[in-house]
Motif scaffolding. Structure first.
Motif, PDB file in Angstrom:
ATOM      1  N   ALA A  50       0.835  -1.198   0.000  1.00  0.00           N
ATOM      2  CA  ALA A  50       0.000   0.000   0.000  1.00  0.00           C
ATOM      3  C   ALA A  50       0.868   1.246   0.000  1.00  0.00           C
ATOM      4  O   ALA A  50       2.023   1.216   0.411  1.00  0.00           O
ATOM      5  CB  ALA A  50      -0.903  -0.004   1.235  1.00  0.00           C
ATOM      6  N   GLU A  63      -3.333   3.612   1.462  1.00  0.00           N
ATOM      7  CA  GLU A  63      -4.111   3.314   0.273  1.00  0.00           C
ATOM      8  C   GLU A  63      -3.574   2.045  -0.381  1.00  0.00           C
ATOM      9  O   GLU A  63      -2.554   2.067  -1.070  1.00  0.00           O
ATOM     10  CB  GLU A  63      -4.025   4.486  -0.705  1.00  0.00           C
ATOM     11  CG  GLU A  63      -4.976   4.368  -1.858  1.00  0.00           C
ATOM     12  CD  GLU A  63      -4.987   5.631  -2.710  1.00  0.00           C
ATOM     13  OE1 GLU A  63      -5.653   5.590  -3.762  1.00  0.00           O
ATOM     14  OE2 GLU A  63      -4.335   6.619  -2.362  1.00  0.00           O
ATOM     15  N   LYS A  67      -7.521  -3.417  -3.607  1.00  0.00           N
ATOM     16  CA  LYS A  67      -8.612  -2.987  -2.714  1.00  0.00           C
ATOM     17  C   LYS A  67      -9.161  -4.139  -1.865  1.00  0.00           C
ATOM     18  O   LYS A  67      -9.810  -3.917  -0.858  1.00  0.00           O
ATOM     19  CB  LYS A  67      -9.759  -2.346  -3.513  1.00  0.00           C
ATOM     20  CG  LYS A  67      -9.334  -1.140  -4.317  1.00  0.00           C
ATOM     21  CD  LYS A  67      -8.703  -0.075  -3.448  1.00  0.00           C
ATOM     22  CE  LYS A  67      -8.247   1.093  -4.298  1.00  0.00           C
ATOM     23  NZ  LYS A  67      -7.258   1.917  -3.677  1.00  0.00           N
ATOM     24  N   VAL A  70      -8.057  -4.129   2.001  1.00  0.00           N
ATOM     25  CA  VAL A  70      -8.432  -3.088   2.957  1.00  0.00           C
ATOM     26  C   VAL A  70      -8.788  -3.688   4.315  1.00  0.00           C
ATOM     27  O   VAL A  70      -8.268  -3.272   5.357  1.00  0.00           O
ATOM     28  CB  VAL A  70      -9.592  -2.220   2.408  1.00  0.00           C
ATOM     29  CG1 VAL A  70     -10.129  -1.291   3.473  1.00  0.00           C
ATOM     30  CG2 VAL A  70      -9.130  -1.427   1.196  1.00  0.00           C
ATOM     31  N   SER A  88     -11.955   3.044   7.975  1.00  0.00           N
ATOM     32  CA  SER A  88     -11.870   2.717   6.553  1.00  0.00           C
ATOM     33  C   SER A  88     -13.165   3.085   5.852  1.00  0.00           C
ATOM     34  O   SER A  88     -14.262   2.946   6.418  1.00  0.00           O
ATOM     35  CB  SER A  88     -11.610   1.223   6.397  1.00  0.00           C
ATOM     36  OG  SER A  88     -11.783   0.830   5.062  1.00  0.00           O
ATOM     37  N   VAL A  92      -9.660   3.568   1.249  1.00  0.00           N
ATOM     38  CA  VAL A  92      -8.467   3.970   1.975  1.00  0.00           C
ATOM     39  C   VAL A  92      -8.699   3.781   3.480  1.00  0.00           C
ATOM     40  O   VAL A  92      -9.826   3.704   3.943  1.00  0.00           O
ATOM     41  CB  VAL A  92      -8.064   5.443   1.690  1.00  0.00           C
ATOM     42  CG1 VAL A  92      -7.697   5.636   0.251  1.00  0.00           C
ATOM     43  CG2 VAL A  92      -9.145   6.395   2.117  1.00  0.00           C
TER      44      VAL A  92
END
Length: 177
Positions: A50, A63, A67, A70, A88, A92
């Motif tokens: 990230a 970030e 995805k 996360v 979250s 992000v």
């Protein structure tokens, strides 16, 4: 002397790395360097999966490039001993860094002093090993041994002074409100 310098430089670098992980109330991406997340079965540091940004002094934004990570990153940060609650939005992760209390800052200063003392011990161990090698060297005369030991001591004093300077700077940063 180059061998001694290399070992002493490693002690200084280790101290800088350890100081970087101490939370001062100011956002610092190094604080996440030791936290790992499960990335397709491999424990990988968060900084490798990230982008970690500090948009303001008391906030870090993580970030992830994938995805799907996360939730895993949020769990890893929550499970760590950072004392930070991540939030979250699905894209992000935000990490707010509250300013530490006066008591907590004093504890952090004690921790910094302990780390500095460990670094000094490592440097003194390098000095001891170098002096032992000099004493065992049969090609050197007694005067040569003393002269070289004085050089080693001077080198050691320089590195101890560097540690003291780093400690002084870190204490000022920790105690800053």
């Amino acid at each position: 002397m180059s061998d001694i310098t290399a070992h002493m430089d490693k002690a200084i670098e280790s101290l800088k790395h350890n100081f970087g992980k101490i939370r001062t109330g100011r956002a610092n991406a190094n604080i996440l360097s030791d936290i790992t997340v499960d990335y397709y079965g491999v424990a990988t540091p968060i900084t490798q999966v990230a982008a970690v940004k500090a948009p303001e002094a008391h906030m870090l934004v993580v970030e992830p490039w994938d995805k799907a990570l996360v939730n895993a990153i949020v769990k890893a940060i929550s499970a760590s001993d950072l004392g930070i609650t991540p939030s979250s939005d699905g894209m992000v992760i935000r990490l707010p860094f509250p300013a530490p209390t006066e008591e907590r800052r004093r504890e952090l200063v004690k921790e910094c002093r302990e780390l500095a003392e460990h670094a000094k011990v490592a440097i003194r161990n390098v000095r001891r090993d170098a002096n032992n090698k000099l004493e065992r060297d049969e090609e050197l005369t007694e005067d040569d041994v003393r002269r070289e030991q004085a050089r080693v001591q001077k080198h050691t004093d320089t590195y101890v002074a560097m540690i003291d300077d780093l400690l002084k700077a870190k204490e000022a940063e920790v105690m800053e409100i």
